[in-house]
Design a protein around this motif. Structure first.
Motif, PDB file in Angstrom:
ATOM      1  N   LEU A  46     -18.703  20.268 -22.721  1.00  0.00           N
ATOM      2  CA  LEU A  46     -18.619  21.626 -23.257  1.00  0.00           C
ATOM      3  C   LEU A  46     -19.969  22.070 -23.815  1.00  0.00           C
ATOM      4  CD1 LEU A  46     -16.856  24.070 -24.027  1.00  0.00           C
ATOM      5  CD2 LEU A  46     -16.345  22.910 -26.174  1.00  0.00           C
ATOM      6  N   ALA A  47     -20.648  21.158 -24.480  1.00  0.00           N
ATOM      7  CA  ALA A  47     -21.953  21.488 -25.055  1.00  0.00           C
ATOM      8  C   ALA A  47     -22.978  21.808 -23.966  1.00  0.00           C
ATOM      9  CB  ALA A  47     -22.451  20.334 -25.914  1.00  0.00           C
ATOM     10  N   ARG A  48     -22.813  21.175 -22.810  1.00  0.00           N
ATOM     11  CA  ARG A  48     -23.758  21.413 -21.704  1.00  0.00           C
ATOM     12  C   ARG A  48     -23.459  22.700 -20.951  1.00  0.00           C
ATOM     13  NH1 ARG A  48     -23.432  15.648 -21.189  1.00  0.00           N
ATOM     14  NH2 ARG A  48     -21.642  15.815 -19.789  1.00  0.00           N
ATOM     15  N   ALA A  49     -22.237  23.233 -21.114  1.00  0.00           N
ATOM     16  CA  ALA A  49     -21.872  24.467 -20.406  1.00  0.00           C
ATOM     17  C   ALA A  49     -22.777  25.600 -20.871  1.00  0.00           C
ATOM     18  CB  ALA A  49     -20.404  24.820 -20.675  1.00  0.00           C
ATOM     19  N   ARG A  50     -23.195  26.406 -19.932  1.00  0.00           N
ATOM     20  CA  ARG A  50     -24.109  27.498 -20.256  1.00  0.00           C
ATOM     21  C   ARG A  50     -23.519  28.838 -19.802  1.00  0.00           C
ATOM     22  NH1 ARG A  50     -25.688  24.637 -23.333  1.00  0.00           N
ATOM     23  NH2 ARG A  50     -27.733  23.698 -23.654  1.00  0.00           N
ATOM     24  N   GLY A  51     -23.622  29.825 -20.651  1.00  0.00           N
ATOM     25  CA  GLY A  51     -23.162  31.164 -20.285  1.00  0.00           C
ATOM     26  C   GLY A  51     -21.661  31.311 -20.422  1.00  0.00           C
ATOM     27  N   GLY A  52     -21.198  32.551 -20.513  1.00  0.00           N
ATOM     28  CA  GLY A  52     -19.779  32.847 -20.495  1.00  0.00           C
ATOM     29  C   GLY A  52     -19.026  32.551 -21.772  1.00  0.00           C
ATOM     30  N   CYS A  53     -19.702  32.194 -22.855  1.00  0.00           N
ATOM     31  CA  CYS A  53     -19.011  31.828 -24.095  1.00  0.00           C
ATOM     32  C   CYS A  53     -18.921  32.974 -25.087  1.00  0.00           C
ATOM     33  CB  CYS A  53     -19.738  30.652 -24.766  1.00  0.00           C
ATOM     34  SG  CYS A  53     -19.940  29.206 -23.714  1.00  0.00           S
ATOM     35  N   ALA A  54     -19.597  34.047 -24.844  1.00  0.00           N
ATOM     36  CA  ALA A  54     -19.738  35.104 -25.847  1.00  0.00           C
ATOM     37  C   ALA A  54     -18.415  35.748 -26.235  1.00  0.00           C
ATOM     38  CB  ALA A  54     -20.703  36.171 -25.340  1.00  0.00           C
ATOM     39  N   ALA A  55     -17.416  35.753 -25.354  1.00  0.00           N
ATOM     40  CA  ALA A  55     -16.149  36.423 -25.645  1.00  0.00           C
ATOM     41  C   ALA A  55     -15.102  35.491 -26.247  1.00  0.00           C
ATOM     42  CB  ALA A  55     -15.592  37.057 -24.373  1.00  0.00           C
ATOM     43  N   LEU A  56     -15.353  34.187 -26.291  1.00  0.00           N
ATOM     44  CA  LEU A  56     -14.360  33.230 -26.775  1.00  0.00           C
ATOM     45  C   LEU A  56     -13.988  33.506 -28.225  1.00  0.00           C
ATOM     46  CD1 LEU A  56     -15.099  29.626 -25.449  1.00  0.00           C
ATOM     47  CD2 LEU A  56     -12.993  30.932 -25.243  1.00  0.00           C
ATOM     48  N   ARG A  57     -12.692  33.673 -28.484  1.00  0.00           N
ATOM     49  CA  ARG A  57     -12.214  33.917 -29.838  1.00  0.00           C
ATOM     50  C   ARG A  57     -11.295  32.799 -30.330  1.00  0.00           C
ATOM     51  NH1 ARG A  57      -8.874  37.662 -30.389  1.00  0.00           N
ATOM     52  NH2 ARG A  57      -8.431  38.236 -28.245  1.00  0.00           N
ATOM     53  N   PHE A  58     -10.529  32.177 -29.433  1.00  0.00           N
ATOM     54  CA  PHE A  58      -9.564  31.143 -29.810  1.00  0.00           C
ATOM     55  C   PHE A  58      -9.782  29.917 -28.944  1.00  0.00           C
ATOM     56  CE2 PHE A  58      -5.711  28.756 -29.508  1.00  0.00           C
ATOM     57  CZ  PHE A  58      -5.022  28.909 -30.703  1.00  0.00           C
TER      58      PHE A  58
END
Length: 318
Positions: free
Chosen positions: A201-213
């Motif tokens: 998960l830490a290595r994942a890049r991009g696409g995290c800006a909308a995560l709320r839950f």
């Protein structure tokens, strides 16, 4: 029964919502419904939850889904569709161009069923909610599902709870973060992603800006995994709820999280119950909470001694 309902539905061409959940209509009942559903051109919501539908019933339903071009929500959760039924259903789902909400929870479709679903997802570009909890997907199934998730750019809600997913299979949710920029809800609780999964998960890049839950409860995460997660939190700027309950992050993991909470400006709930954080871990989390970044928090054990009742906005649950 279902026969009488089918006769009535045949004349309801303007019907938009149909909820027959928890009725045990079985394969014969869904077969009778399928005979008339094609005439319900305005149907947008179809709930068949908990109806003892097996592969045979799924096949009957799949044959008519192509005619339901307005269908936006389909709930087939808590049935008995299985791998064979998913194979039948997959082709029909691919024809539902308006489908935005699909619930297949508790159907035990397995890894082969995940492959069939992935093909359907490739033709369902408008999907916003996908529930696949309790389906025995495993690492192989999540790997196969990943190809379909890459096409779901509008996906906002992904539920993969209780699927025997380990570190190797956690690449699929990580891929969802990269290809699903609208993803706001991610539930991978009650799996076994462990510390290696957190590193993924830490290595994942991009696409995290909308995560709320984000629910990562009961996943065998220790202090090392909490450290990896902490390094990723700076990218989760919209995060409001983080569930890490029933892991084993301990005081060391609590310290790692506390150091990263400053990046979570809108976080309102942090659940670290049953983690053995102890008084030391509770104290460092309390310091972060008093900094004002978290307005609600559930903590277990010594946390109640560390956090005082007058700390405004804190929610404590022993």
């Amino acid at each position: 029964g279902a026969d009488g309902l089918a006769e009535v539905l045949g004349g309801c061409t303007a019907l938009a919502h149909l909820d027959i959940s928890n009725n045990g209509i079985g394969d014969n009942g869904v077969g009778r419904l399928a005979e008339v559903l094609g005439e319900c051109k305005a149907l947008t919501h179809l709930n068949l939850r908990a109806n003892c539908i097996s592969a045979a019933g799924a096949a009957r339903l799949a044959g008519v889904l192509g005619a339901c071009q307005a269908l936006g929500l389909l709930d087939l959760s808590n049935n008995e569709i299985g791998t064979e039924g998913m194979g039948q259903l997959g082709a029909g789902l691919g024809e539902c161009k308006a489908l935005g909400d699909l619930d297949l929870g508790e159907n035990w479709i397995g890894d082969e069923g995940a492959s069939q679903l992935a093909e359907a997802l490739g033709r369902s570009s408008g999907l916003t909610r996908l529930v696949l909890s309790v389906n025995g997907l495993g690492d192989a199934g999540l790997g196969r599902l990943a190809a379909g998730l890459a096409h779901c750019s509008t996906l906002r809600h992904l539920d993969l709870r209780q699927n025997s997913v380990g570190p190797a299979g956690f690449g699929a949710p990580a891929l969802a973060l990269a290809h699903c920029p609208a993803l706001a809800f991610l539930d991978v609780g009650v799996n076994r992603v462990g510390d290696e999964g957190m590193a993924e998960l830490a290595r994942a890049r991009g696409g995290c800006a909308a995560l709320r839950f984000v629910d990562l409860g009961s996943n065998g995460i220790s202090a090392a995994g909490a450290g990896s997660l902490a390094s990723a939190l700076e990218r989760f700027s919209a995060l409001t709820h983080l569930d890490l309950s029933a892991n084993s992050i301990g005081a060391e993991g609590a310290r790692a999280l506390a150091g990263a909470l400053g990046a979570c400006k809108v976080l309102t709930a942090l659940d670290v119950r049953e983690n053995g954080v102890g008084e030391e871990g509770a104290n460092v989390l309390a310091g972060a909470l008093r900094g004002g970044c978290v307005r609600g928090c559930r903590l277990w054990s010594g946390a109640l001694d560390a956090l005082e009742d007058e700390d405004e906005g804190l929610f404590l649950e022993p």
